[in-house]
Design a protein around this motif. Structure first.
Motif, PDB file in Angstrom:
ATOM      1  N   ALA A 131     -17.443 -25.613  24.980  1.00 56.12           N
ATOM      2  CA  ALA A 131     -17.502 -26.836  24.173  1.00 56.12           C
ATOM      3  C   ALA A 131     -17.386 -26.517  22.688  1.00 56.12           C
ATOM      4  O   ALA A 131     -16.675 -27.208  21.939  1.00 56.12           O
ATOM      5  N   THR A 132     -18.064 -25.453  22.255  1.00 51.36           N
ATOM      6  CA  THR A 132     -17.993 -25.056  20.849  1.00 51.36           C
ATOM      7  C   THR A 132     -16.594 -24.587  20.495  1.00 51.36           C
ATOM      8  O   THR A 132     -16.056 -24.948  19.433  1.00 51.36           O
ATOM      9  N   SER A 133     -15.979 -23.771  21.374  1.00 49.39           N
ATOM     10  CA  SER A 133     -14.624 -23.278  21.107  1.00 49.39           C
ATOM     11  C   SER A 133     -13.641 -24.430  20.974  1.00 49.39           C
ATOM     12  O   SER A 133     -12.758 -24.419  20.106  1.00 49.39           O
ATOM     13  N   THR A 134     -13.786 -25.444  21.830  1.00 50.16           N
ATOM     14  CA  THR A 134     -12.883 -26.595  21.783  1.00 50.16           C
ATOM     15  C   THR A 134     -13.048 -27.363  20.473  1.00 50.16           C
ATOM     16  O   THR A 134     -12.072 -27.716  19.809  1.00 50.16           O
ATOM     17  N   ALA A 135     -14.305 -27.601  20.095  1.00 53.84           N
ATOM     18  CA  ALA A 135     -14.568 -28.356  18.867  1.00 53.84           C
ATOM     19  C   ALA A 135     -14.151 -27.578  17.621  1.00 53.84           C
ATOM     20  O   ALA A 135     -13.703 -28.169  16.631  1.00 53.84           O
ATOM     21  N   TYR A 136     -14.271 -26.254  17.693  1.00 49.35           N
ATOM     22  CA  TYR A 136     -14.022 -25.408  16.526  1.00 49.35           C
ATOM     23  C   TYR A 136     -12.534 -25.096  16.328  1.00 49.35           C
ATOM     24  O   TYR A 136     -12.134 -24.625  15.274  1.00 49.35           O
ATOM     25  N   LYS A 137     -11.715 -25.380  17.333  1.00 46.62           N
ATOM     26  CA  LYS A 137     -10.316 -24.939  17.285  1.00 46.62           C
ATOM     27  C   LYS A 137      -9.582 -25.361  16.015  1.00 46.62           C
ATOM     28  O   LYS A 137      -8.884 -24.531  15.400  1.00 46.62           O
ATOM     29  N   PRO A 138      -9.668 -26.626  15.554  1.00 42.90           N
ATOM     30  CA  PRO A 138      -8.928 -26.990  14.336  1.00 42.90           C
ATOM     31  C   PRO A 138      -9.338 -26.147  13.120  1.00 42.90           C
ATOM     32  O   PRO A 138      -8.487 -25.807  12.299  1.00 42.90           O
ATOM     33  N   ALA A 139     -10.622 -25.823  13.028  1.00 43.94           N
ATOM     34  CA  ALA A 139     -11.077 -24.973  11.923  1.00 43.94           C
ATOM     35  C   ALA A 139     -10.638 -23.532  12.139  1.00 43.94           C
ATOM     36  O   ALA A 139     -10.190 -22.857  11.203  1.00 43.94           O
ATOM     37  N   LEU A 140     -10.756 -23.045  13.393  1.00 45.49           N
ATOM     38  CA  LEU A 140     -10.377 -21.667  13.703  1.00 45.49           C
ATOM     39  C   LEU A 140      -8.902 -21.421  13.413  1.00 45.49           C
ATOM     40  O   LEU A 140      -8.528 -20.333  12.936  1.00 45.49           O
TER      41      LEU A 140
END
Length: 417
Positions: A131-140
């Protein structure tokens, strides 16, 4: 009441100040007027304060810090509802992505307890990570594509220090870890800025040699390892300082001893064994053994943390493919210290390593001008994750294979050939 971690009096304040200065002047090379987003464990507050001071002295626009806390994290696993593990704070990561899109720099202070979640339900850990990886993708993506200048440094968190030095009382463990961090980060010398300039020049020479060879693939051989890593078409090696798309030259990792590039997502064959434990999101994964076919991991096991490893590999299609391959001599200062840090930022700089997941567009010729479709066509991998793990040792040999099949020795027994 002023919050002051008990560990502060065991940490050399002069060297901590130098680390903050290096983070801003070498790690970020913060531009005047540029905003800065900082993330850190709450125990690292002394370092955050010093970095904030140096950032404003360098002309920062606005410095904003976000803190994590181990007890708060554990409370979620002890008392949180089951459905909460499929969610992340999207609003926070959307805000970070917006900040980076608007030109803010990024600085992360690492130092969490590597075993924090080792006793928690692996299913919940895996769901929360996804869930964190999905939410963070645009920033990553802003970070992994080097749209911005960014940097990671570390602070000697007491719980981390006790994992590294379990036989020492906490104050001594903290002091030992602080000393090791300062040495690896090159701030235990009179002029750290000059030391970093010299180190960056040496890494640039290694990168230039590898770029001149134009290898089609690398062949790793060692105990439990016979792995051929095809390199992406038009790949480019980097090491040390890198120039982001915003024109700022930064040192993303402090410390760093690696030169790295992008593998071809479809051209990895063979099997490989890890040579150091991987600490991932509070879980220790040890003795990893995987087998690749046509670039994809088709078999994976570990003596510890295997369930979490397999959940990581199921994050998305790209999670089973490589996004980075990096070369580090076994005699690097971090390896020579003999310390197992249980922290990827350090352990990856003691050993050659590979990374599952997202590639760096920086590692392509003219990468700043390539579209995501062009990067994919040249073999670049895409994923929600980017997880480095160590495969090098003094028993591993590496050859570079030219397009005509000829071999060039790159490393022998873990050292540059």
């Amino acid at each position: 009441m002023t919050f002051m971690p008990q560990s502060q009096n065991t940490i050399d304040p002069v060297k901590l100040e130098k680390l903050a200065e290096v983070a801003v002047k070498v790690g970020l090379q913060l531009r005047k007027g540029q905003d800065l987003v900082v993330t850190a464990p709450v125990v690292a507050l002394p370092l955050v304060r010093l970095i904030t001071k140096h950032a404003y002295q360098a002309g920062a626009g606005l410095v904003t810090a976000f803190y994590s806390d181990e007890e708060t994290t554990l409370s979620r696993y002890h008392y949180g509802s089951d459905e909460s593990f499929d969610r992340a704070s999207d609003w926070l990561y959307e805000g970070m992505a917006k900040a980076y899109a608007n030109g803010a720099a990024r600085l992360a202070i690492a130092g969490d307890n590597p075993l924090l979640l080792s006793e928690q339900d692996a299913g919940k850990v895996g769901r929360a990570n996804r869930a964190t990886s999905t939410a963070y993708k645009p920033a990553l993506e802003k970070i992994s594509n080097f749209d911005i200048n960014w940097n990671i440094v570390s602070y000697p968190n007491p719980s981390w220090a006790k994992v590294v030095f379990p036989d020492d009382p906490e104050p001594i463990a903290i002091a030992k870890l602080a000393k090791a961090i300062f040495a690896a980060s090159r701030v235990d010398v009179d002029d750290p800025i000059a030391a970093w300039a010299e180190h960056n020049a040496n890494l640039a020479k290694r990168s230039a040699w590898l770029n001149g060879e134009r290898f089609a693939s690398l062949h790793f051989r060692g105990p439990g390892t016979d792995l051929t890593v095809g390199l992406a078409d038009g790949h480019e090696w980097h090491g040390g300082a890198s120039t982001a798309k915003n024109g700022i030259t930064c040192n993303p990792n402090i410390p760093t001893e690696e030169v790295f590039t992008t593998p071809h997502a479809l051209r990895v064959e063979g099997h490989v064994s890890s040579t150091k434990p991987l600490s991932h999101q509070g879980t220790l994964i040890d003795n990893i053994q995987v087998r690749f076919e046509a670039g994809r991991i088709v078999e994976a096991k570990a003596s510890r943390g295997e369930e979490v490893l397999n959940k990581v590999l199921d994050t998305d299609e790209g999670a089973r493919r490589l996004g980075e391959v990096a070369l580090v001599p076994h005699s690097s200062p971090i390896s020579a210290s003999g310390i197992l840090f249980y922290n990827t930022l350090f352990d990856e700089n003691a050993s050659c390593h590979i990374a599952l997941g997202q590639c760096y567009s920086k590692c392509f010729l003219n990468g700043a001008t390539l579209s995501q479709e062009e990067i994919k066509a040249q073999g670049g991998n895409s994923s929600l994750i980017h997880i480095d793990w160590m495969i090098g040792s003094n028993k591993v040999d590496i050859d570079g294979l030219k397009p005509d099949g000829s071999r060039v020795p790159v490393m022998r027994q873990g050292e540059w050939a």
